[in-house]
Design a protein around this motif. Structure first.
Motif, PDB file in Angstrom:
ATOM      1  N   ILE A  39       0.843  -1.204   0.000  1.00  0.00           N
ATOM      2  CA  ILE A  39       0.000   0.000   0.000  1.00  0.00           C
ATOM      3  C   ILE A  39       0.877   1.253   0.000  1.00  0.00           C
ATOM      4  CG2 ILE A  39      -1.648   1.346   1.371  1.00  0.00           C
ATOM      5  CD1 ILE A  39      -2.846  -1.322   2.313  1.00  0.00           C
ATOM      6  N   LEU A  40       1.920   1.241   0.831  1.00  0.00           N
ATOM      7  CA  LEU A  40       2.768   2.428   0.959  1.00  0.00           C
ATOM      8  C   LEU A  40       3.529   2.729  -0.331  1.00  0.00           C
ATOM      9  CD1 LEU A  40       3.967   1.674   4.573  1.00  0.00           C
ATOM     10  CD2 LEU A  40       2.677   3.690   3.876  1.00  0.00           C
ATOM     11  N   VAL A  41       4.093   1.680  -0.942  1.00  0.00           N
ATOM     12  CA  VAL A  41       4.843   1.903  -2.177  1.00  0.00           C
ATOM     13  C   VAL A  41       3.921   2.412  -3.283  1.00  0.00           C
ATOM     14  CG1 VAL A  41       6.144   0.769  -4.013  1.00  0.00           C
ATOM     15  CG2 VAL A  41       6.673   0.280  -1.642  1.00  0.00           C
ATOM     16  N   VAL A  42       2.724   1.839  -3.352  1.00  0.00           N
ATOM     17  CA  VAL A  42       1.777   2.285  -4.371  1.00  0.00           C
ATOM     18  C   VAL A  42       1.337   3.728  -4.092  1.00  0.00           C
ATOM     19  CG1 VAL A  42      -0.490   1.879  -5.392  1.00  0.00           C
ATOM     20  CG2 VAL A  42       1.038  -0.036  -4.981  1.00  0.00           C
ATOM     21  N   ALA A  43       1.222   4.090  -2.802  1.00  0.00           N
ATOM     22  CA  ALA A  43       0.870   5.479  -2.475  1.00  0.00           C
ATOM     23  C   ALA A  43       1.921   6.440  -3.027  1.00  0.00           C
ATOM     24  CB  ALA A  43       0.725   5.650  -0.967  1.00  0.00           C
ATOM     25  N   ALA A  44       3.196   6.031  -2.953  1.00  0.00           N
ATOM     26  CA  ALA A  44       4.262   6.871  -3.506  1.00  0.00           C
ATOM     27  C   ALA A  44       4.115   6.983  -5.016  1.00  0.00           C
ATOM     28  CB  ALA A  44       5.630   6.286  -3.146  1.00  0.00           C
ATOM     29  N   ASN A  45       3.819   5.847  -5.662  1.00  0.00           N
ATOM     30  CA  ASN A  45       3.618   5.890  -7.109  1.00  0.00           C
ATOM     31  C   ASN A  45       2.399   6.744  -7.475  1.00  0.00           C
ATOM     32  OD1 ASN A  45       1.942   4.432  -9.513  1.00  0.00           O
ATOM     33  ND2 ASN A  45       4.128   4.587  -9.972  1.00  0.00           N
ATOM     34  N   ALA A  46       1.359   6.625  -6.638  1.00  0.00           N
ATOM     35  CA  ALA A  46       0.137   7.392  -6.905  1.00  0.00           C
ATOM     36  C   ALA A  46       0.422   8.895  -6.867  1.00  0.00           C
ATOM     37  CB  ALA A  46      -0.941   7.033  -5.878  1.00  0.00           C
ATOM     38  N   TRP A  47       1.387   9.286  -6.029  1.00  0.00           N
ATOM     39  CA  TRP A  47       1.751  10.703  -5.960  1.00  0.00           C
ATOM     40  C   TRP A  47       2.302  11.192  -7.298  1.00  0.00           C
ATOM     41  CZ3 TRP A  47       6.453  13.253  -6.563  1.00  0.00           C
ATOM     42  CH2 TRP A  47       6.442  14.620  -6.217  1.00  0.00           C
TER      43      TRP A  47
END
Lengths: 338, 459
Positions: free
Chosen positions: B140-148
């Motif tokens: 979830i955290l890594v994808v949140a960074a990508n989502a940014w």
């Protein structure tokens, strides 16, 4: 300012723990470079099996703190030192996977076990060498962010006598650390003697290469000796490290497990500490005589604040869990790797 | 090969490699924990053996995922130093939390793998579960960074001076795309891993249909993968509506939607020609794109013609990848439907060769969908590395000769992929000699009664 100190402390702490724990894992590969015995190999496997993944997380933490907390430094290191960092990564890939494959391969035939072993051992050497080269290059002062040609920009900063000798010093120190840690991992006198002998040799090698580093610094135009003299704390640290050598030798010879471990750890802390103190607040020395300093390269306050909190909260989770892992497995390693 | 292209390919290859291991690392511990739970509850040795056998797979995948993840964290700087210098302090927050999650995952995995008979059974079981939970948290955290990168927030940008100010890393982490993207990724990981594992066991069942070990394995994996496959279209719909608003250029590329129009049709298949803006051989369902994107059949959908030419993503790659993702996902959802139906009403089908072949052939489809989906979101964001703020070409390293590191990465990762597959084959080969319960067979004529009770247990 407070959070800057918190973040910086965590950066130094994770580098230190990486050297003390991850370094020993690398070293366990390096000491098998010249010779090993099946028994010793088994002890090494048992000793680092349950904890090695955790030990290597410190590197990831250090990288994240660098790019979030000190982005300018991260940028310069990953650009000017692209090549040694890339080679370091190859070493990490090969040794990490070879180690896991060796232990979890369902069929333990001689041929493939030997292949994994070789890759693990050589991968460990490449990794330690290039960790050292990268750190040596950061302090030498041949990094030129505005270099016009490929050689000055991407080769000269690290491909030099000084950086490479720091690479070998790192290798020797990690190997020494590993050998000392491993003395106490087994009761079998034959294996104990094997690691005692390794610890001796690598300690001698560390001292010898340590002297070479000073020569190399002189040759490459880094006034390391003068800097050392003008920094009383660094002098003190190096003095302690050198002064404790006779005691170190005798504890290893007598096989005093706990004391030897503590002293070897302290040696590493002192050498790393001396190096850090010598350079603080500089993180990277540049070829024009200037430097990139930690404080000037820091991220905005808002970032440091949340990063500091994330690290503080994270350690509330990590440290107890890590402690439990060590309590369960250290001293009485698992009978057989599954 | 230019350095920009080489850097993009190297990043794509590294991520494409890592994502498989990350997916397995997220979902497989849950399979392992379910089997372990059943062992504790029933004392049935099959479940213990299954849990152990899977945990070895987890160990191999985790180790490879850990090193390829470490490589990625460095590659961000090695390939995109300009991006990291500016973005690091803004979007680094989830990475710093991920460090903790990953750490706990590594510790819990050490406890689980080496803890058999050494630590109390419930702590042991929990450690397995914690591996999965922290794996999902990392995801979830890594994808949140990508989502940014898709929906940059938490700072002010001044294009004239190229400065980033008023940084708020928390706002950046909770950017508008984090939830939709993370949900889609996590469900994809469970679908892909569930079907990959089920497929392998189904393949082995074709040869030994009465083997209980593989039967239970396939069922646990299909249960997990099937539920995720069913939920995925809902998440896909949320994502589509989100992308339609935030990144109309990406949606237009996904659908090869060249011309802005009302009652926009949904394109199935088709070969887009980026020069002429035409699509050949596709089927268009009138109005459906408008409906899926905006919830209204007549609503206008922005086409590529409204996007400045130098801000358009590559259309063909994005469109094909999107088609592959949706196609593979839909197929898996149908397999899942068949499985749940058969389990409830026609238990005998589950042992039928045709069903087993169907599951076996589904093995790679979930991972294929994951790769394709990742391609959609990354290629669809081009030419931006930070959507609307920084172009990928501005971020790339000034160091020349990146193609050589790209070639190296390709060779090394290909070698690793071959080795991991070979190791998995060896795991399967030796199952019978490592686990006694592997020899247990069930009487196929009793199959119906057996599965009936298990259905109740599972549901």
């Amino acid at each position: 300012m407070f959070m800057y100190i918190v973040v910086l402390s965590f950066l130094l702490l994770s580098l230190l723990l990486y050297a003390l724990l991850g370094g020993a894992d690398f070293g366990a590969g390096v000491i098998q470079l010249l010779s090993t015995t099946p028994k010793a190999e088994k002890v090494i496997g048992r000793a680092i099996g349950p904890i090695w993944e955790a030990n290597h997380m410190w590197l990831v933490i250090a990288v994240v703190i660098s790019f979030m907390g000190f982005p300018a430094i991260f940028k310069v290191v990953s650009t000017a030192l692209h090549i040694p960092v890339f080679i370091l990564l190859l070493g990490i890939i090969f040794r990490g996977t070879a180690y896991a494959f060796k232990h979890y391969d369902a069929i333990k035939d001689e041929k493939s076990q030997l292949m994994y072993h070789r890759v693990f051992v050589w991968g460990s050497l490449v990794s330690t060498l290039f960790i050292g080269i990268t750190f040596g290059a950061m302090s030498l002062g041949k990094i030129d962010p505005n270099a016009a040609d490929f050689y000055t920009g991407y080769i000269a900063p690290w491909f030099n006598f000084f950086s490479i000798s720091v690479g070998f010093l790192t290798t020797a120190l990690f190997a020494f650390l590993a050998a000392v840690y491993l003395i106490g991992e087994n009761e079998d006198p034959e294996v104990k003697d094997f690691f005692i002998a390794k610890a001796w040799k690598w300690l001698l090698a560390s001292v010898a290469i340590g002297i070479v580093v000073f020569v190399a610094a002189y040759v490459d135009g880094l006034p390391l000796f003068n800097e050392l003299i003008s920094s009383p704390l660094s002098m003190l640290a190096i003095g302690f490290a050198a002064g404790s050598l006779p005691l170190m030798f005798s504890t290893i010879r007598k096989g005093k497990v706990v004391l030897a471990r503590l002293m070897a750890g302290a040696q590493t802390v002192l050498i790393l500490g001396a190096w850090l103190l010598l350079h603080y607040p500089h993180a990277i020395m540049l070829s024009n005589g200037g430097s990139l300093d930690l404080y000037d390269s820091r991220a905005p306050d808002a970032t440091l604040a949340v990063l500091g909190w994330a690290l503080l909260l994270g350690s509330l989770f990590i440290l107890p869990a890590l402690g439990y892992l060590y309590v369960v497995f250290k001293g009485h390693g698992p009978e057989e790797s599954i | 090969m230019g350095d920009l292209l080489a850097a993009r390919l190297q990043m794509a290859f590294s991520l494409g490699f890592h994502i498989i291991f990350a997916c397995v690392g997220m979902a497989m511990p849950f399979l392992m924990a379910i089997a372990h739970w059943r062992y504790i509850k029933t004392g049935d040795a099959v479940y213990k053996d299954l849990s152990k056998a899977w945990s070895k797979g987890v160990a191999i995948f985790f180790a490879t995922g850990a090193v390829s993840g470490t490589v990625l964290s460095f590659e961000l700087g090695l390939l995109w130093p300009e991006f990291m210098e500016h973005a690091g302090p803004i979007f680094g927050m989830p990475f710093s939390l991920e460090g903790t999650a990953f750490f706990i995952e590594a510790i819990a995995l050490g406890l689980f793998l080496y803890g058999w008979g050494k630590i109390p059974k419930w702590i042991h079981w929990s450690s397995g579960l914690v591996v999965g939970i922290s794996g999902v948290a990392s995801g979830i955290l890594v994808v949140a960074a990508n989502a940014w990168m898709n929906s940059p927030t938490g700072f002010d940008y001044d294009p004239l001076t190229n400065t980033y100010s008023n940084i708020d890393p928390i706002a950046a982490m909770f950017n508008p795309a984090w939830f939709t993207q993370a949900l889609h990724m996590i469900l994809a990981a469970f679908t892909a891993t569930g079907f990959a594992v089920a497929g392998v066991h189904a393949f082995l069942l074709i040869r030994k249909p009465a083997n209980r070990f593989h039967q239970q394995a396939m069922r646990i994996a299909l249960l997990v993968g099937g539920i995720a496959a069913f939920l995925q279209p809902i998440s896909g719909d949320i994502s589509a509506k989100d992308v339609a608003v935030r990144q109309p250029a990406k949606l237009a590329a996904m659908e090869a939607h060249f011309h802005t129009e009302e009652y926009a049709g949904l394109l199935i298949g088709g070969i887009p020609n980026e020069e002429t803006g035409e699509v050949h051989y596709g089927i268009k369902i009138p109005g459906l794109l408008s409906f899926l994107a905006h919830g209204d059949f007549k609503q206008e959908v922005v086409g590529l013609d409204q996007i400045p030419e130098d801000e358009r993503p590559p259309v063909a790659v994005t469109h094909f990848a999107f088609q592959i993702m949706v196609g593979a996902g839909t197929f898996l959802m149908m397999v899942a439907f068949l499985y749940f139906f058969a389990q409830r009403f026609r238990p005998r089908w589950l042992g039928h060769k045709n069903f087993l072949w169907l599951v076996a052939l589904s093995t790679p489809l979930g991972m294929l969908a994951v790769e394709a989906g990742w391609t959609v979101t990354e290629v669809g964001r081009q030419p931006w590395i930070i959507n609307g703020i920084m172009r990928t070409k501005e971020a790339v390293t000034p160091m020349p000769g990146i193609q050589y590191s790209f070639y190296t990465v390709v060779v090394v990762y290909t070698l690793l992929a071959v080795l991991v597959s070979w190791l998995m084959k060896r795991q399967v080969q030796t199952l019978a000699q490592n686990y006694d319960s592997m020899d247990e067979e069930i009487d196929l004529s009793q199959n119906k009664a057996n599965t009936k009770t298990e259905v109740i247990e599972e549901l």
